[in-house]
Design an enzyme around this catalytic site. Sequence first.
Site, PDB file in Angstrom:
ATOM      1  N   ILE A 158     -16.020  -0.651 -53.152  1.00 18.61           N
ATOM      2  CA  ILE A 158     -16.525   0.102 -54.357  1.00 18.61           C
ATOM      3  C   ILE A 158     -15.623  -0.197 -55.453  1.00 18.61           C
ATOM      4  CG2 ILE A 158     -16.716   2.460 -55.309  1.00 18.61           C
ATOM      5  CD1 ILE A 158     -17.029   3.589 -52.365  1.00 18.61           C
ATOM      6  N   CYS A 159     -16.115  -0.524 -56.639  1.00 14.27           N
ATOM      7  CA  CYS A 159     -15.316  -0.648 -57.694  1.00 14.27           C
ATOM      8  C   CYS A 159     -15.260   0.360 -58.446  1.00 14.27           C
ATOM      9  CB  CYS A 159     -15.864  -2.032 -58.374  1.00 14.27           C
ATOM     10  SG  CYS A 159     -14.911  -2.322 -59.902  1.00 14.27           S
ATOM     11  N   LEU A 160     -14.239   1.195 -58.414  1.00 16.80           N
ATOM     12  CA  LEU A 160     -14.185   2.513 -59.194  1.00 16.80           C
ATOM     13  C   LEU A 160     -12.474   2.596 -59.693  1.00 16.80           C
ATOM     14  CD1 LEU A 160     -15.550   5.025 -60.149  1.00 16.80           C
ATOM     15  CD2 LEU A 160     -14.905   6.028 -57.789  1.00 16.80           C
ATOM     16  N   ASN A 182     -21.844  -1.725 -58.759  1.00 13.33           N
ATOM     17  CA  ASN A 182     -20.333  -1.416 -58.398  1.00 13.33           C
ATOM     18  C   ASN A 182     -19.837  -1.333 -57.068  1.00 13.33           C
ATOM     19  OD1 ASN A 182     -20.928   0.438 -61.251  1.00 13.33           O
ATOM     20  ND2 ASN A 182     -19.510  -1.400 -61.312  1.00 13.33           N
TER      21      ASN A 182
END
Lengths: 157, 344
Positions: free
Chosen positions: A89-91, A81
């Site tokens: 950041i893929c959050l 991620n």
Amino acid sequence: MQSSRARLFKEYKEVQREKSADPDIQLTCDESNIFKWSAFINGPSETPYEGGVFQLAFAIPEQYPLLPPQVRFLTKIFHPNVHFKTGEICLDILKNAWSPAWTLQSVCRAIIALMAHPEPDSPLNCDSGNLLRSGDHRGYKSMAKMYTKLAAMPKKA
Amino acid sequence: MGSDATMVHASAPAFSKDSGKKKKNIRAARLKQCKLDARREQWLSQVKSKGLKNFTYNATQPKLPCPTPPPSSLPRPSDGSGGEWEESIKIRAKQENIIKLEDLHDSDTESLFNSPSSTSSGMNYLMKNCLCESHSSHSSTSGSGSYTQSVNEEKDDDGDEEKGDDDEEKEDDDDDGFDDWETIADALSNANDDSENCPKSETKPIPFREDIHSDLCNHDVLKKPEGLPRAWRSDDAFRPQSLPSLSRSKHCGISNWMNEDGQASLCPICYEDLDLTDTSFLPCSCGFHLCLFCHKRIMEADGRCPGCRKLYNSAVGGDQNVAITATPSSSVRFHCSHSINPGT
């Protein structure tokens, strides 16, 4: 503008006050710009990132806390991620699930949790995601560990 | 007390010995009440040994060779009428001294037998009874039943003047003995300890009372180690547990709206203090508190609750939310108009 500044000042005070509360997170503010923060987080134990220290960069919008801070890894990390080149950041909480009730400190905690529990179904690092999705946990762990040693470990060690 | 009028009334005729004995006795009885009042006041106000010695003076001075101070040092109650008062007492005391002392013993023994726990009673109990006695004879509030009864009987006897002189005198002295609880206490100690020796034991009660007083003082010291007129501190070991424990935050009115756990309610969005309007402002059913300013800003942005991330308007119980959000704004509007009107 003013409210975000006031809120960041309050958060800064809070961080200074509870510096020892969470030893895995060292959150600091840019001395000249309160909208620029950086953090050093320790890799969670029992993960390939254990023993590494990862630097995060926070870019806080003026609409903060209504809008989430933009966070990216400055330290290279092999994680499904996290974009391997940009450190993006893929959050969810940094995107649509953001809540003004979150703080920079809690964002750091969420990122540590993300490191321990990767989400291969929404990958930014396709190689890492593919390894996990194909069930090659050993491959993923060894790659992540290698990059931790390469990038996140102190040179001397 | 109401003793001033009767005292002046009684003390003037006490000088003239020509007046009839019956009248004199009645007035003397009144005077005794005044005297008792005064003594009680004295007893309450000054409990030091010096004061205690003086109490026994009137009854004992003419007859007994006791080491009592001269009458000039007698502390007088504030409402006493000076020389008249003292002199009349002197005269009366001289006249009745002999009978009184004898009768005191009689009355003491009587009271001893009347009292339920007379056989095992010590000096304390008798003292207490005497105090009760003197109290009940005045205000007739309450007290031990037998004592009040006996007092009433005696007063009735005083009331009808058909009895003989001896009788009246005796009753008068009896009455005096009852009223003069100081003397009773002294005499009781005599009756208990050495039933006949008056002059020697006359000095005994004084140190005894001092002991009582010092005991009380010691108790006070035990209760409050500082011994100072200071309020109980929360960490005081002797603090009564019935006292409510108030945290300091609850004392200042500004932070009355704090949470039960004592932490200040801050708006989690802007970290500013929540005022009363904000704390009563619940825009979402999830119970997430925030200040009105942040709520307005969120409504202008994505309009979702920071606590549950649901849209404010589409959250459960939309009507209720509308009503709740309408209340503070209307109140604010009212406030504004109200504040503007006096200015113009």
